[in-house]
Enzyme design. Sequence first.
Site, PDB file in Angstrom:
ATOM      1  N   SER A   1       0.839  -1.204   0.000  1.00 23.85           N
ATOM      2  CA  SER A   1       0.000   0.000   0.000  1.00 23.85           C
ATOM      3  C   SER A   1       0.874   1.254   0.000  1.00 23.85           C
ATOM      4  CB  SER A   1      -0.907   0.030   1.240  1.00 23.85           C
ATOM      5  OG  SER A   1      -1.708  -1.113   1.310  1.00 23.85           O
TER       6      SER A   1
ATOM      7  N   GLU B   1      -0.560  -4.308  14.067  1.00 24.88           N
ATOM      8  CA  GLU B   1      -1.356  -4.062  12.860  1.00 24.88           C
ATOM      9  C   GLU B   1      -2.763  -4.625  13.061  1.00 24.88           C
ATOM     10  OE1 GLU B   1       0.296  -5.716   9.271  1.00 24.88           O
ATOM     11  OE2 GLU B   1      -1.328  -4.919   8.029  1.00 24.88           O
TER      12      GLU B   1
HETATM   13  C1  LIG Z   1      -6.453  -3.348   1.783  1.00 26.44           C
HETATM   14  C2  LIG Z   1      -5.217  -4.194   1.816  1.00 26.44           C
HETATM   15  C3  LIG Z   1      -3.995  -3.588   2.085  1.00 26.44           C
HETATM   16  C4  LIG Z   1      -2.837  -4.380   2.100  1.00 26.44           C
HETATM   17  N1  LIG Z   1      -1.639  -3.735   2.324  1.00 26.44           N
HETATM   18  C5  LIG Z   1      -0.498  -4.458   2.362  1.00 26.44           C
HETATM   19  C6  LIG Z   1       0.748  -3.808   2.568  1.00 26.44           C
HETATM   20  O1  LIG Z   1       0.824  -2.588   2.691  1.00 26.44           O
HETATM   21  N2  LIG Z   1       1.864  -4.565   2.603  1.00 26.44           N
HETATM   22  C7  LIG Z   1       1.830  -5.910   2.470  1.00 26.44           C
HETATM   23  O2  LIG Z   1       2.883  -6.539   2.586  1.00 26.44           O
HETATM   24  N3  LIG Z   1       0.661  -6.568   2.230  1.00 26.44           N
HETATM   25  C8  LIG Z   1      -0.503  -5.869   2.169  1.00 26.44           C
HETATM   26  N4  LIG Z   1      -1.700  -6.504   1.921  1.00 26.44           N
HETATM   27  C9  LIG Z   1      -1.700  -7.941   1.599  1.00 26.44           C
HETATM   28  C10 LIG Z   1      -2.309  -8.813   2.672  1.00 26.44           C
HETATM   29  O3  LIG Z   1      -1.492  -8.877   3.812  1.00 26.44           O
HETATM   30  C11 LIG Z   1      -2.557 -10.199   2.052  1.00 26.44           C
HETATM   31  O4  LIG Z   1      -3.527 -10.023   1.029  1.00 26.44           O
HETATM   32  C12 LIG Z   1      -3.059 -11.213   3.061  1.00 26.44           C
HETATM   33  O5  LIG Z   1      -2.066 -11.542   3.988  1.00 26.44           O
HETATM   34  C13 LIG Z   1      -3.554 -12.515   2.388  1.00 26.44           C
HETATM   35  O6  LIG Z   1      -2.563 -13.054   1.545  1.00 26.44           O
HETATM   36  P1  LIG Z   1      -2.874 -13.414   0.012  1.00 26.44           P
HETATM   37  O7  LIG Z   1      -3.549 -12.218  -0.621  1.00 26.44           O
HETATM   38  O8  LIG Z   1      -1.592 -13.901  -0.585  1.00 26.44           O
HETATM   39  O9  LIG Z   1      -3.953 -14.585   0.035  1.00 26.44           O
HETATM   40  P2  LIG Z   1      -3.676 -16.148   0.143  1.00 26.44           P
HETATM   41  O10 LIG Z   1      -2.731 -16.422   1.240  1.00 26.44           O
HETATM   42  O11 LIG Z   1      -3.327 -16.665  -1.224  1.00 26.44           O
HETATM   43  O12 LIG Z   1      -5.113 -16.666   0.555  1.00 26.44           O
HETATM   44  C14 LIG Z   1      -6.163 -16.891  -0.404  1.00 26.44           C
HETATM   45  C15 LIG Z   1      -7.365 -17.475   0.357  1.00 26.44           C
HETATM   46  O13 LIG Z   1      -6.985 -18.717   0.966  1.00 26.44           O
HETATM   47  C16 LIG Z   1      -7.275 -18.686   2.369  1.00 26.44           C
HETATM   48  N5  LIG Z   1      -6.238 -19.399   3.125  1.00 26.44           N
HETATM   49  C17 LIG Z   1      -4.886 -19.334   2.948  1.00 26.44           C
HETATM   50  N6  LIG Z   1      -4.254 -20.104   3.851  1.00 26.44           N
HETATM   51  C18 LIG Z   1      -5.222 -20.651   4.640  1.00 26.44           C
HETATM   52  C19 LIG Z   1      -5.210 -21.525   5.765  1.00 26.44           C
HETATM   53  N7  LIG Z   1      -4.071 -21.997   6.281  1.00 26.44           N
HETATM   54  N8  LIG Z   1      -6.408 -21.889   6.328  1.00 26.44           N
HETATM   55  C20 LIG Z   1      -7.590 -21.419   5.820  1.00 26.44           C
HETATM   56  N9  LIG Z   1      -7.657 -20.574   4.751  1.00 26.44           N
HETATM   57  C21 LIG Z   1      -6.496 -20.203   4.172  1.00 26.44           C
HETATM   58  C22 LIG Z   1      -7.248 -17.210   2.744  1.00 26.44           C
HETATM   59  O14 LIG Z   1      -8.001 -16.943   3.904  1.00 26.44           O
HETATM   60  C23 LIG Z   1      -7.859 -16.559   1.503  1.00 26.44           C
HETATM   61  O15 LIG Z   1      -9.265 -16.596   1.564  1.00 26.44           O
HETATM   62  C24 LIG Z   1      -2.885  -5.755   1.875  1.00 26.44           C
HETATM   63  C25 LIG Z   1      -4.138  -6.362   1.587  1.00 26.44           C
HETATM   64  C26 LIG Z   1      -5.281  -5.587   1.561  1.00 26.44           C
HETATM   65  C27 LIG Z   1      -6.594  -6.265   1.252  1.00 26.44           C
END
Ligand SMILES: Cc1cc2nc3c(=O)[nH]c(=O)nc-3n(C[C@H](O)[C@H](O)[C@H](O)COP(=O)(O)OP(=O)(O)OC[C@H]3O[C@@H](n4cnc5c(N)ncnc54)[C@H](O)[C@@H]3O)c2cc1C
Length: 384
Positions: free
Chosen positions: A167, A250
């Site tokens: 972000s 956070e």
């Molecule tokens: C508004 C916003 C701001 C953000 N800002 C930042 C930022 O500034 N810096 C940064 O580094 N990141 C940022 N992020 C990223 C955020 O931290 C990640 O999107 C989040 O950690 C989820 O990771 P992913 O998107 O890779 O999803 P994935 O890990 O690929 O997950 C996909 C789906 O699978 C599910 N899932 C995954 N593993 C499991 C499990 N073990 N058990 C059950 N379900 C599971 C998840 O719940 C999700 O529904 C931001 C995200 C948003 C939405």
Amino acid sequence: MAQDLEQLRTHWRAWLETNCPDEMRDGPASEADICWGGANWQFASEAQEVWLRRCASVGITVPTWPKEYGGAGLTRDEEKILHQEMKRINARTPLQSFGIWMLGPALLAFGSDAQKQEILPPIARGEIRWCQGYSEPGAGSDLAGVQTRADDCGDHWVVNGQKIWTSYADKADWIFALVRTDRDAPKHKGISFVLIDMHSTGVSTRPIQLISGASPFCETFFDNVQVPKTQVVGQINRGWDVAKYLLTHEREMISAGGALMGGGRALGAVLADSETGNSDPILRADAMRAEIDGLAFGLTLERYKDQVEAGGSVGDASAMLKYAGTELNKRRQELIMGAEGSAALEWEAGLPGSWLRSKANSIEGGTSEVMLGIIAKRILGLPG
Ligand SMILES: Cc1cc2nc3c(=O)[nH]c(=O)nc-3n(C[C@H](O)[C@H](O)[C@H](O)COP(=O)(O)OP(=O)(O)OC[C@H]3O[C@@H](n4cnc5c(N)ncnc54)[C@H](O)[C@@H]3O)c2cc1C
């Protein structure tokens, strides 16, 4: 003690009356009015700049940080009084930033004296804007899977890799990032927490477009970026400890959106003014339940904060707070959309934006599914 607090209330009431510009007394700001600070920050108005400078001069951009690092050295009870007085006149938050919410607490706990002295005061004054380099294309929920690597080159590291969903990376001056410093160690043990100047040669960002047309998100790339070893926070290869600690802050910060605090309008008031909300008994009953849950959640949040003040730690309970707070906020936004009926669909009125943003709350900082996994394993002790 109570008398001291009342004296403090009198002090802050008088200070705010004198120092808070009239233009900054219109309650919680819209997104465009929020002051994020940073080297390239363009103030939205003269009043916004004056308000930030005055608050920073007495340490209340970060009220509980020690005075030597730009704070006001307030206890939680004292901070509560200040916030009550700010709310009384509808004063805007003078500054918000990832530096205040996340990096600052992590540095206070893990940083060297030199790092604290150099980095914390500019955060408190709003001079340096930070972004968070945690997520990668293959490491979101499974954050310890980060592959961005830092190779040891004597007095410095050379960093290569990619981050995603960073972000405001394109507006930030510095990034706090997780990098792999030992590829042979078990995955949690080979990570370090580093601070990287976004102007370093080899750092680049690319905005990610969203369906709304606007987006805070960027991809961030590191191509042979030199990072001095003094910019590691905590011990080399023990960055996971810092990362986890930062995440508790956070998650606690994100969870606060679920409580009826921070200027959110009471649901009863929203319903009373709305097209269908006043006459629909099911909606009214649902709103009442959400309101009561919000109040209970607000008190729980306060209890955990007091526990931290008394020397305890929120620790894994931050997963519980984040889950409860963000799911509650989603419920609240659904109810408001239901109450407003067709009027809620007008994009310009801002309701669809708030409703969609509440869904993002339950993804950022760790998804609700992952929070439930942490609660099950680490709080309830259920088998994994
Ligand atoms: C508004 C916003 C701001 C953000 N800002 C930042 C930022 O500034 N810096 C940064 O580094 N990141 C940022 N992020 C990223 C955020 O931290 C990640 O999107 C989040 O950690 C989820 O990771 P992913 O998107 O890779 O999803 P994935 O890990 O690929 O997950 C996909 C789906 O699978 C599910 N899932 C995954 N593993 C499991 C499990 N073990 N058990 C059950 N379900 C599971 C998840 O719940 C999700 O529904 C931001 C995200 C948003 C939405």
